[in-house]
Design an enzyme around this catalytic site. Structure first.
Site, PDB file in Angstrom:
ATOM      1  N   TYR A 184     -16.385  15.190 -17.838  1.00 18.85           N
ATOM      2  CA  TYR A 184     -16.724  13.770 -17.929  1.00 18.85           C
ATOM      3  C   TYR A 184     -17.873  13.498 -16.939  1.00 18.85           C
ATOM      4  CZ  TYR A 184     -15.798   8.734 -17.801  1.00 18.85           C
ATOM      5  OH  TYR A 184     -15.902   7.382 -17.868  1.00 18.85           O
ATOM      6  N   ARG A 218       0.837  -1.212   0.000  1.00 17.39           N
ATOM      7  CA  ARG A 218       0.000   0.000   0.000  1.00 17.39           C
ATOM      8  C   ARG A 218       0.876   1.268   0.000  1.00 17.39           C
ATOM      9  NH1 ARG A 218      -2.120   1.741   4.470  1.00 17.39           N
ATOM     10  NH2 ARG A 218      -2.423  -0.337   5.339  1.00 17.39           N
ATOM     11  N   ASP A 234      -7.854  17.404 -15.818  1.00 18.38           N
ATOM     12  CA  ASP A 234      -8.002  16.060 -16.370  1.00 18.38           C
ATOM     13  C   ASP A 234      -7.432  16.094 -17.786  1.00 18.38           C
ATOM     14  OD1 ASP A 234      -8.896  13.740 -17.641  1.00 18.38           O
ATOM     15  OD2 ASP A 234     -10.746  13.651 -16.459  1.00 18.38           O
ATOM     16  N   LYS A 261      -7.460   4.857 -20.879  1.00 15.70           N
ATOM     17  CA  LYS A 261      -7.654   5.352 -22.242  1.00 15.70           C
ATOM     18  C   LYS A 261      -6.327   5.343 -23.015  1.00 15.70           C
ATOM     19  CE  LYS A 261     -11.665   5.925 -20.369  1.00 15.70           C
ATOM     20  NZ  LYS A 261     -12.126   7.177 -19.837  1.00 15.70           N
TER      21      LYS A 261
END
Ligand SMILES: *Cc1c(COP(=O)(O)O)cnc(C)c1O
Length: 393
Positions: A109, A55, A182, A207
């Site tokens: 988005y 982690r 973004d 993407k």
């Protein structure tokens, strides 16, 4: 090093024992031991670089983070389980010690809009949406609400607007609100928001970065001011990217420059062909000289790289006609997502903007005849031929 050289070199070839792997392998260990307790102690205390627990760090994930950090020109980069997680972590980090208010672009988005309204909204974070392409309106929203963070997209979905990121960065900085960008649609090949004054860059690695339709992942790249808080949040909350996904994303990025060049070239040709088709009413494409944001595009995007998304409006069409057109496609894949090596088509009114009322959709310019195309790396002749036969004239 130039961008395309970094894509194949950064992050890799770290010494492991007495050899150097040419590409970073997938490390699945959840924790790491050392020959002495004092060394483990130093690693835990971050006095010495090293692995302790998954982690906190993972060698495969670290290699990806180093690579993306180089590409975006960041101070620090963290890989997350998804693009949405990357956005969530960024807003959280920005607002920790700032006013719980956000100014955001009005055409984000869909899931980002939901995140701000329904998740942060439920925690009493107030979001004001304003048109990022309307600079005076956006500046007025910042001046009026005095936000703790500003959120925009470098190229918006699905209308492909390009705001004046450099000028918005100045506004955000003078309001002491970090600008979160973004950068999924542009990728660091087309735009590097930190160089333009942004504080935090978010990617859906799902993407273009991974690029092959086989990964869900996200990345947060930050300036010096926000790296520490982002790292603390990631290590506390645990939305880490797994080593398998990190490996695939890194493998994908090695061909990012080649893919983007081909995909952008295909998009340019496709947009020009669509503009002359009698069944097409309108083409939205940043390479169009009459694009409403042409000045920003010319200033902020490299020549001939306008992104690989093309959005079109079909003439005299509604949902029925659009569905009939999409069902006739033989090669192009009709599915959610974008940026993959294969060309994809999506109907925003059904998917990304489904939860928005028809009235709001119409006002945002997302009409029922609108189709979004993510151009792949296929031969342009095949892409055009498939759309041509589906339009059926
Ligand atoms: C897909 C996407 C996201 C969300 O990313 P996930 O990896 O699906 O969580 C955020 N922003 C943009 C612009 C996207 O295209």
């Amino acid at each position: 090093m130039k961008f395309e050289s970094k894509t194949v070199h950064a992050g890799d070839r770290k010494k492991a024992g007495n050899f150097i792997p040419v590409t970073t392998p997938i490390y699945t260990a959840s924790s790491y031991a050392y020959e002495s307790m004092s060394q483990l102690d130093r690693v835990f205390g971050r006095e010495e670089p090293g692995q302790s627990y998954a982690r906190y760090d993972n060698p495969t994930v670290n290699a990806l983070q180093e690579l993306v950090n180089e590409l975006e020109g960041g101070h620090g980069t963290l890989a997350c389980s998804s693009g949405m997680m990357a956005m969530h972590l960024s807003v959280l980090a920005a607002l920790v010690d700032r006013p719980k208010r956000v100014v955001a672009g009005h055409m984000l988005y869909g899931a980002t809009t939901n995140l701000l309204m329904n998740v942060f909204g439920a925690l009493d974070v107030e979001t004001t949406f304003a048109d990022a392409s309307d600079l005076p309106a956006f500046e007025a929203a910042i001046a009026k609400t005095k936000p703790g963070a500003v959120v925009v997209e470098s190229i918006t979905n699905p209308l492909l607007r390009v705001c004046a990121l450099d000028q918005i960065a100045v506004m955000a900085r003078s309001a002491n609100a970090p600008l979160i960008v973004d950068n999924t649609f542009a990728t660091p090949m087309l735009m590097r928001p930190l160089e333009l004054g942004a504080s935090i860059v978010v990617h859906s690695a799902t993407k273009y970065l991974a690029g092959h339709g086989d990964v869900l992942g996200g990345l947060v790249v930050s300036d010096a001011e926000h790296t520490e808080i982002l790292t603390t949040l990631l290590r506390t909350i645990g939305p880490n990217l797994g080593p398998f996904e990190a490996y695939l994303t890194m493998r994908g990025i090695k061909t990012l420059a080649l893919r983007m060049e081909k995909q952008c070239a295909n998009a340019r040709e496709l947009a020009a062909w669509l503009a002359g088709h009698p069944r097409i009413e309108r083409v939205h494409f940043p390479g169009d000289p009459s694009h409403p944001d042409a000045a920003n595009i010319q200033r902020l995007l490299p020549p001939n790289l306008y992104g690989a998304m093309v959005t079109v409006e079909l003439k005299d069409a509604g949902k029925t006609e659009v569905f009939a057109f999409m069902e006739k496609l033989k090669m192009i894949v009709c599915a959610t997502s974008l940026g993959d090596v294969h060309t994809m088509m999506l109907y925003p009114a059904m998917s990304s903007h489904r939860d928005i009322s028809p009235k709001h959709r119409e006002r945002a310019g997302i009409r029922d005849n609108l189709v979004r195309i993510s151009t792949g790396i296929e031969a342009i002749e095949d892409i055009i031929a498939d759309i041509d036969q589906a339009l059926g004239l």
